[in-house]
Design a protein around this motif. Sequence first.
Motif, mmCIF file in Angstrom:
data_model
loop_
_atom_site.group_PDB
_atom_site.id
_atom_site.type_symbol
_atom_site.label_atom_id
_atom_site.label_comp_id
_atom_site.label_asym_id
_atom_site.label_seq_id
_atom_site.Cartn_x
_atom_site.Cartn_y
_atom_site.Cartn_z
ATOM 1 N N LEU A 465 96.902 3.723 97.716
ATOM 2 C CA LEU A 465 98.167 3.815 96.906
ATOM 3 C C LEU A 465 98.058 3.329 95.705
ATOM 4 C CD1 LEU A 465 100.351 3.012 100.187
ATOM 5 C CD2 LEU A 465 99.848 5.244 99.200
ATOM 6 N N VAL A 466 98.971 3.829 94.626
ATOM 7 C CA VAL A 466 99.023 3.222 93.604
ATOM 8 C C VAL A 466 100.696 3.637 93.259
ATOM 9 C CG1 VAL A 466 96.742 3.824 92.379
ATOM 10 C CG2 VAL A 466 98.556 5.474 92.118
ATOM 11 N N ARG A 467 101.063 2.673 92.221
ATOM 12 C CA ARG A 467 102.557 2.656 91.961
ATOM 13 C C ARG A 467 102.868 3.691 91.124
ATOM 14 N NH1 ARG A 467 104.000 -3.331 89.880
ATOM 15 N NH2 ARG A 467 101.975 -3.017 89.123
ATOM 16 N N ARG A 468 104.153 4.351 91.209
ATOM 17 C CA ARG A 468 104.556 5.357 90.312
ATOM 18 C C ARG A 468 104.991 4.893 88.960
ATOM 19 N NH1 ARG A 468 105.297 10.556 92.356
ATOM 20 N NH2 ARG A 468 105.185 10.862 94.701
ATOM 21 N N LEU A 469 104.854 5.564 87.864
ATOM 22 C CA LEU A 469 105.707 5.017 86.726
ATOM 23 C C LEU A 469 107.030 5.114 86.568
ATOM 24 C CD1 LEU A 469 102.953 5.861 83.947
ATOM 25 C CD2 LEU A 469 103.596 3.534 84.468
ATOM 26 N N CYS A 470 107.825 4.241 86.401
ATOM 27 C CA CYS A 470 109.411 4.831 86.357
ATOM 28 C C CYS A 470 109.765 5.711 85.439
ATOM 29 C CB CYS A 470 109.856 3.455 85.888
ATOM 30 S SG CYS A 470 111.915 3.977 85.799
ATOM 31 N N PRO A 471 110.255 6.819 85.772
ATOM 32 C CA PRO A 471 110.348 8.092 84.723
ATOM 33 C C PRO A 471 111.351 7.782 83.676
ATOM 34 C CG PRO A 471 111.357 8.542 86.839
ATOM 35 C CD PRO A 471 110.581 7.340 86.998
ATOM 36 N N ASN A 472 112.083 6.691 83.903
ATOM 37 C CA ASN A 472 113.128 6.529 83.119
ATOM 38 C C ASN A 472 112.583 5.715 81.591
ATOM 39 O OD1 ASN A 472 116.223 6.369 82.225
ATOM 40 N ND2 ASN A 472 115.938 4.192 82.389
ATOM 41 N N CYS A 473 111.707 5.139 81.932
ATOM 42 C CA CYS A 473 110.831 4.071 80.762
ATOM 43 C C CYS A 473 109.610 4.381 80.335
ATOM 44 C CB CYS A 473 111.343 2.549 81.120
ATOM 45 S SG CYS A 473 110.382 1.702 82.646
ATOM 46 N N ALA A 474 108.938 5.231 81.202
ATOM 47 C CA ALA A 474 107.548 5.723 80.895
ATOM 48 C C ALA A 474 107.339 6.231 79.312
ATOM 49 C CB ALA A 474 106.935 6.592 81.961
ATOM 50 N N HIS A 475 106.018 5.832 78.671
ATOM 51 C CA HIS A 475 106.038 6.371 77.502
ATOM 52 C C HIS A 475 104.490 6.451 77.026
ATOM 53 C CE1 HIS A 475 104.590 2.354 76.044
ATOM 54 N NE2 HIS A 475 105.576 1.949 76.706
ATOM 55 N N GLU A 476 104.163 7.364 76.304
ATOM 56 C CA GLU A 476 103.023 7.725 75.929
ATOM 57 C C GLU A 476 102.148 6.540 75.177
ATOM 58 O OE1 GLU A 476 100.888 10.974 73.321
ATOM 59 O OE2 GLU A 476 102.020 11.745 74.472
ATOM 60 N N THR A 477 100.892 6.434 75.711
ATOM 61 C CA THR A 477 99.988 5.556 74.975
ATOM 62 C C THR A 477 98.591 5.984 75.191
ATOM 63 O OG1 THR A 477 99.534 3.016 75.090
ATOM 64 C CG2 THR A 477 99.842 4.104 77.080
ATOM 65 N N SER A 478 97.630 5.225 74.600
ATOM 66 C CA SER A 478 96.450 5.476 74.703
ATOM 67 C C SER A 478 95.407 4.347 75.364
ATOM 68 C CB SER A 478 95.639 5.671 73.394
ATOM 69 O OG SER A 478 95.794 4.521 72.543
ATOM 70 N N THR A 569 101.326 7.694 86.962
ATOM 71 C CA THR A 569 101.034 6.613 87.363
ATOM 72 C C THR A 569 100.242 5.724 86.125
ATOM 73 O OG1 THR A 569 99.873 4.800 88.680
ATOM 74 C CG2 THR A 569 98.750 6.887 88.417
ATOM 75 N N SER A 570 99.842 4.699 86.015
ATOM 76 C CA SER A 570 99.451 4.268 85.065
ATOM 77 C C SER A 570 97.716 3.839 85.201
ATOM 78 C CB SER A 570 99.810 2.602 84.403
ATOM 79 O OG SER A 570 99.382 1.868 85.522
ATOM 80 N N ILE A 571 96.728 4.042 84.017
ATOM 81 C CA ILE A 571 95.573 3.588 84.186
ATOM 82 C C ILE A 571 94.973 2.316 84.740
ATOM 83 C CG2 ILE A 571 94.786 2.978 82.026
ATOM 84 C CD1 ILE A 571 92.880 6.028 83.837
ATOM 85 N N ASP A 572 95.850 1.573 84.428
ATOM 86 C CA ASP A 572 95.531 0.273 85.000
ATOM 87 C C ASP A 572 95.842 0.248 86.720
ATOM 88 O OD1 ASP A 572 94.848 -1.361 82.942
ATOM 89 O OD2 ASP A 572 96.862 -1.905 82.521
ATOM 90 N N GLU A 573 96.870 0.964 87.166
ATOM 91 C CA GLU A 573 96.827 1.076 88.540
ATOM 92 C C GLU A 573 95.591 1.771 89.047
ATOM 93 O OE1 GLU A 573 99.625 0.599 90.990
ATOM 94 O OE2 GLU A 573 99.634 -0.971 89.473
ATOM 95 N N VAL A 574 95.255 2.813 88.623
ATOM 96 C CA VAL A 574 94.009 3.845 88.883
ATOM 97 C C VAL A 574 92.712 2.926 88.964
ATOM 98 C CG1 VAL A 574 92.574 5.524 88.393
ATOM 99 C CG2 VAL A 574 94.871 5.953 88.113
ATOM 100 N N ILE A 575 92.326 2.053 87.988
ATOM 101 C CA ILE A 575 91.357 1.202 87.860
ATOM 102 C C ILE A 575 91.526 0.111 89.242
ATOM 103 C CG2 ILE A 575 90.333 -0.445 86.665
ATOM 104 C CD1 ILE A 575 91.014 1.073 84.010
ATOM 105 N N THR A 576 92.558 -0.414 89.363
ATOM 106 C CA THR A 576 92.689 -1.459 90.116
ATOM 107 C C THR A 576 92.389 -0.869 91.703
ATOM 108 O OG1 THR A 576 94.179 -2.815 89.026
ATOM 109 C CG2 THR A 576 94.113 -3.102 91.373
ATOM 110 N N ALA A 577 93.131 0.205 91.778
ATOM 111 C CA ALA A 577 93.042 1.109 93.416
ATOM 112 C C ALA A 577 91.395 1.885 93.764
ATOM 113 C CB ALA A 577 94.046 1.936 93.407
#
Length: 589
Positions: A465-478, A569-577
């Motif tokens: 399980l990973v956390r979903r990014l909040c659609p209200n404040c998610a923004h693009e990054t690299s 989701t975020s890449i940090d969540e993916v790496i952790t999980a």
Amino acid sequence: MIEFDYDLDDDDDLGEAKKASTPLETISSALNLSEFVIARANEAIAASGQSAIVVLTKLGMVSDQDVAHCLAQMHNVPFAAPEEQPSSPVLHDEISPIFLVGNLIVPLSVNDNDNELTIAVADPMNEVAIDALSYAVHPKTILLKILPISEIEKVLRSLYGETLFEEGTDSQISGRQTFLHSDAETLKNLAREEPIIRLLDRLLSEAIDAKATDVHIESKANAVSLRMRVDGKLRPLPSLSVENGPPLISRLKILADLDVANSRSPQDGRASITNRGRSIDIRVSTVPAAFGESVAVRILDRAAVSLNFDDLGIVGDAKNTLVSLIRRSYGLTIITGPTGSGKTTTLYAALNLIRDSKLKILTIEDPIEFRFEEVNQVQVNNAAGVSFASALRAFLRQDPDIILIGEIRDTETAQIAVQAALTGHLVLATLHTNDAASGTSRLIDMGVEPYLLATVLNGVAAQRLVRRLCPNCAHETSLSQSQSRILSGHGVDENWLNKPFYSAEGCVECGSTGFKGRLALIEAFEADDEVRKIIHDLNSLEDLRSHIHNKGMKSILQDGVKKAAAGITSIDEVITAAISTASGAIEGA
């Protein structure tokens, strides 16, 4: 500073308070309430002195959302939008917070140019309070908006903290925070009891509103620590004094039918409570600790969990494979992962998809998380001789079509599960392993004969399980250099490393966490002839991993990278999980 305009202990003033609110008859007509509900509500209003909207929602007769929509339409008052909710108290020096709590009012904003104060109310017919507020802020004009009771309480807590609610419990807001009741007599009795009951009610209600899965109450040397688990992460809550710990825990024990006098040995129980018009199960577990008892309350809110593969994040090829596995007429299908990875929820979603009145479905679980009407669910009870193994043996004499095993924990359970699959039943079960391929070796290690497992295995899925990014404040990054190095070191193709990913800073919508909800990262394979041969011949686990990846199975890490690139989701969540489960080359993620 404006204070209360009436005393809830004064019968005359109480009558005035009840008149200054939307009548029960008006609400019941608009919501088409039954005569039984109306009679019960009238009894509760007479016994407690609370308004119709408070009684209806606190007793679980109707949801506060339905009441709010009804009142908004009835009085032509607009809803307050989430962005209108203040981040700091409005007119704090002019309006008493206790007055706001007692009358379910939140000042939203002040427009000095137009000399206007906008407030959110639970009941626009609360004329006594609104007139008093108007007098206090004169010459400002008051503009009304509506919020459900739960939203108003949530905003007031965020602005003023739990201390505000404690200050008002004894006299001025007595009875207004009672959530755990089911009839008028209970409402009457709880309104007369100690503030500790209202404290527990608020604690559980706040956790339910936040969609928490667990509440932890831990006795420490100088305080009682409170935390709740939201989206898999523990969030601290304001601590309580040491004196409040034992009575709070005792109240929970009473609800869960546990031994209040026993604080020296672990206990487990469950209860059903009503919150915002919904029935919610809670499971209470206590263990003795150094400074008192540690209590974990599991919140089993069926409405907060969608038993749908798409909503759980199980999509694409993995979903197609899993659906194929659970629609077999016989054989063994395994869901693997560590504790807290959502295995049981995935199995429930599978049951939700395939359950039918034409099928005999039996489950053995420890504990039963959610109940299905068309499914015969059995709770493990070792004291009564009901174990996984004993229940499975009994199931085979019940003419089942589908058997669900909450967890394969021992050799006997594993062997009976395989035997059930061999004799023409579809067996769905969970197992603790790191990845899908390891599920086969774990069963063999438990004593299942390889040739039998090769014969009955339909396939295996593994998830995190990973956390979903909040659609209200998610923004693009690299990706950062560190993230790129980690992913590259686990075989992620460079084409994916150059894609944009997403992160979130946090906002009002997500409680400043940047995340809202969770989803599954999943890998699943279907047993083909080569898989059966590898199992039968006891070939290495690496041979099995290599084969299923070559056949097109996307790993948990691949699934996570794809969902992170999609902004889910975020890449940090993916790496952790997922990083500990990645194996082999995964080019083309």
